[in-house]
Design a protein around this motif. Sequence first.
Motif, short mmCIF file in Angstrom:
data_model
loop_
_atom_site.label_atom_id
_atom_site.label_comp_id
_atom_site.label_asym_id
_atom_site.label_seq_id
_atom_site.Cartn_x
_atom_site.Cartn_y
_atom_site.Cartn_z
N UNK A 104 -2.81 4.16 -7.30
CA UNK A 104 -4.04 4.42 -6.56
C UNK A 104 -4.67 3.09 -6.15
N UNK A 105 -5.45 3.11 -5.10
CA UNK A 105 -6.17 1.92 -4.65
C UNK A 105 -5.30 0.72 -4.37
N UNK A 106 -4.07 0.97 -4.04
CA UNK A 106 -3.26 -0.17 -3.63
C UNK A 106 -2.95 -0.01 -2.16
N UNK A 107 -2.72 -1.11 -1.54
CA UNK A 107 -2.23 -1.05 -0.18
C UNK A 107 -0.76 -1.38 -0.24
N UNK A 108 -0.01 -0.90 0.70
CA UNK A 108 1.37 -1.33 0.74
C UNK A 108 1.58 -2.12 2.01
N UNK A 109 2.03 -3.33 1.81
CA UNK A 109 2.21 -4.22 2.95
C UNK A 109 3.64 -4.71 2.94
N UNK A 110 4.53 -3.89 3.45
CA UNK A 110 5.89 -4.41 3.38
C UNK A 110 6.26 -5.07 4.69
N UNK A 111 7.30 -5.84 4.56
CA UNK A 111 7.70 -6.68 5.67
C UNK A 111 9.21 -6.57 5.81
N UNK A 112 9.65 -6.20 6.97
CA UNK A 112 11.08 -6.05 7.17
C UNK A 112 11.51 -6.96 8.32
#
Lengths: 251, 482
Positions: B216-224
């Motif tokens: 909860x309360x996390x952002x997901x910032x993935x990078x490909x």
Amino acid sequence: MLTIENLHVAVEEREILKGLDLSVNAGEIHAIMGPNGSGKSTLAQVLAGKDSYSVTQGRVLYRGEDLLDMEPEERARRGVFLAFQYPTEIPGVNNAYLLKAALNARREADGEPQVDAFEFMRLIRSRMELMNISKEFLNRSVNEGFSGGEKKRNEILQMLVLEPSLAVLDETDSGLDVDALKIVAAGVNSLRSDDRAMVLVTHYERLLELIVPDHVHVLSDGRIVKSGDRELARELDARGYDWVQQEAASA
Amino acid sequence: MATEQKEITDLVKRKYEHGFVTDIEQEFVPPGLDEGVIRLISQKKGEPEFMTEWRLKAYRHWLTMKEPDWAHVRINPIDYQAISYYAAPKSQEDAPKSLDEVDPKLLETYDKLGIPLHERARLAGVAVDAVFDSVSVATTFKEKLAEAGVIFCSFSDAVKSHPELVRKYLGSVVPHRDNFFAALNSAVFSDGSFVYVPKGVRCPMELSTYFRINAANTGQFERTLIVADEGSHVSYLEGCTAPMRDENQLHAAVVELVALEGAEIKYSTVQNWYPGDEQGVGGIYNFVTKRGECRGANSKISWTQVETGSAITWKYPSCVLRGENSVGEFYSVAVANNYQQADTGTKMIHIGANTRSTIISKGISAGHGQNAYRGLVRVLPTARSARNYTQCDSLLLGDKCGAHTFPYIESRERSARVEHEATTSKISEDQLFYCRQRGLSEEDAVNMIVNGFCREVFKELPMEFAVEAQNLLNVTLEGAVG
Ligand SMILES: Nc1ncnc2c1ncn2[C@@H]1O[C@H](COP(=O)(O)OP(=O)(O)OP(=O)(O)O)[C@@H](O)[C@H]1O
Ligand SMILES: [Mg+2]
């Protein structure tokens, strides 16, 4: 097979069927004729379960059960088939896919195993030949861009594959050329059997020369006003409907 | 007809199947963002100096930027200081060497998602790189790929093992200044996938990544980052899901593709982030920057996306067609159901001569869903004889939803040809009745018609995922019929 008692049907407050009685036994073919707008398609659609028509009185029994109580798909799965007067176009939906899904729905209801693509093709090949429908036809979208005659032949192909117990054909002969009429008639006749009944809605006696009915009825102003055998159809062809309507009015 | 509307309304109600929370210990960086947090992320990941500096530069630029002016969507304000920018499953401190070392609970999660890592990978010949929240969990088939010379690994690994490649290509398609979310992502991205296909190599299998937001309360910032060297070929698929939560969660990914001369990249997405409930509470904010550059002549980039999830989707996978004769494609199915809002489309930037692009967009709106197609076709004066064909179809289920089409065409080259076609249709009562008369349930009939509507896009997906996409779409529009 089918018993219709005192059926009253209204659409948007307007009464269209006004106390219709009809009894169809297994093995019989009944033809329903009548002037434009007399309610023939209304009857066909009500039997199939179209919900924009409201049944205000009467009842319909199919194999002893209340037909009007069933959802359209339930009726279909129990063997009621309607060949539409105006088959609907469904863009993007593969013709063969719909037919296979329909067949499998029917088989599931009957407790039979599902057919796979291979078996399905095997099953429909001879029927396609009978209806003079080519393979490419199967891969087109349902009724989309089909000519009038192609739509009608496609309806009959579906009927042949689904092998209904009660088939209602709404003007399947309209708009067909002579050859196509023969093809459709051959298709319908191939399905004729003692445990099956058919109701043909038509304007043309010539269809009834090819598919000989056991009974002919005249539907006028929401009621069956006269019944007879195939001779009645010939008489109607020669004399039109006026005399029947006058007879009914004076009765 | 009133009854029809009611039925269609019932029909589009459905449950989110992937809404479960995995109960495993996680390690968080406390909410909030400053240079210290960025240094901490970089340090936790053991990154080289250049990466830390790259992040900080992006962060400083981000501070000067403003959130975009929301395109046709309603949005709750996002408090960037309330988000935790890093969450790693604790048992992952020492990254697993093989699947056997992966937390069984985690594998169970993938099972529930229908991604049995072992089975699926083996049977389908798919190499799966699974990203759970922020850390890459397991990568299969690395060895087989290595034989072909293909590099397929988590972004964190790539930073360490192939820093020269990362340095050369990272940010070369989507610079950190590009937009607000790209800048934020550049500063805080946690992980993602990295692919490099060497010259002349045809990648021997489909590459695939699954993302899931759990904490909860996390952002997901993935990078490909995917780089296809000259004459190479690669097909890549990503799938996404998230558990049900009442609060909105932010997902701001960046995907960069580089196709060199004669190379081809096919990128497919099946996105099923939690869309929020029937009242529109919760759900993922999916703000993603995806862009590919056909850098060399005769190269090709093809985007295929099936977007069924997220509360808000804001995403425009684009192609920069720089090389002569290069080809860009965009095939999209986007669903907006209940209170979902989708604003998606593409940009095709024609720079090289004889560049060609095709855009096929299928928008499905149901419930109170709002679906917007936003597409830009820009033809620069250098793009002699460039061609674009755009087809934009909308399907409406019910009468409370909406479909909007915003095509932007900027052509500065007279020899270019740009065509745009758009249609809007509804599933008619007659179509449903026809199918039901043939014995199909109403639900099956709707699915069949919707799938028919999407067929042009589904056929672009790799086989094994086309079926999955179709099922997903059915689930998305599933409801209590009758
Ligand atoms: N959905 C509807 N809304 C309004 N009126 C309708 C509707 N359906 C049928 N009607 C009316 O009911 C009457 C009977 O129509 P129906 O289609 O049953 O006639 P028919 O006997 O099949 O005629 P035809 O021989 O021309 O096919 C017509 O007056 C028609 O206009
Ligand atoms: Mg009629």
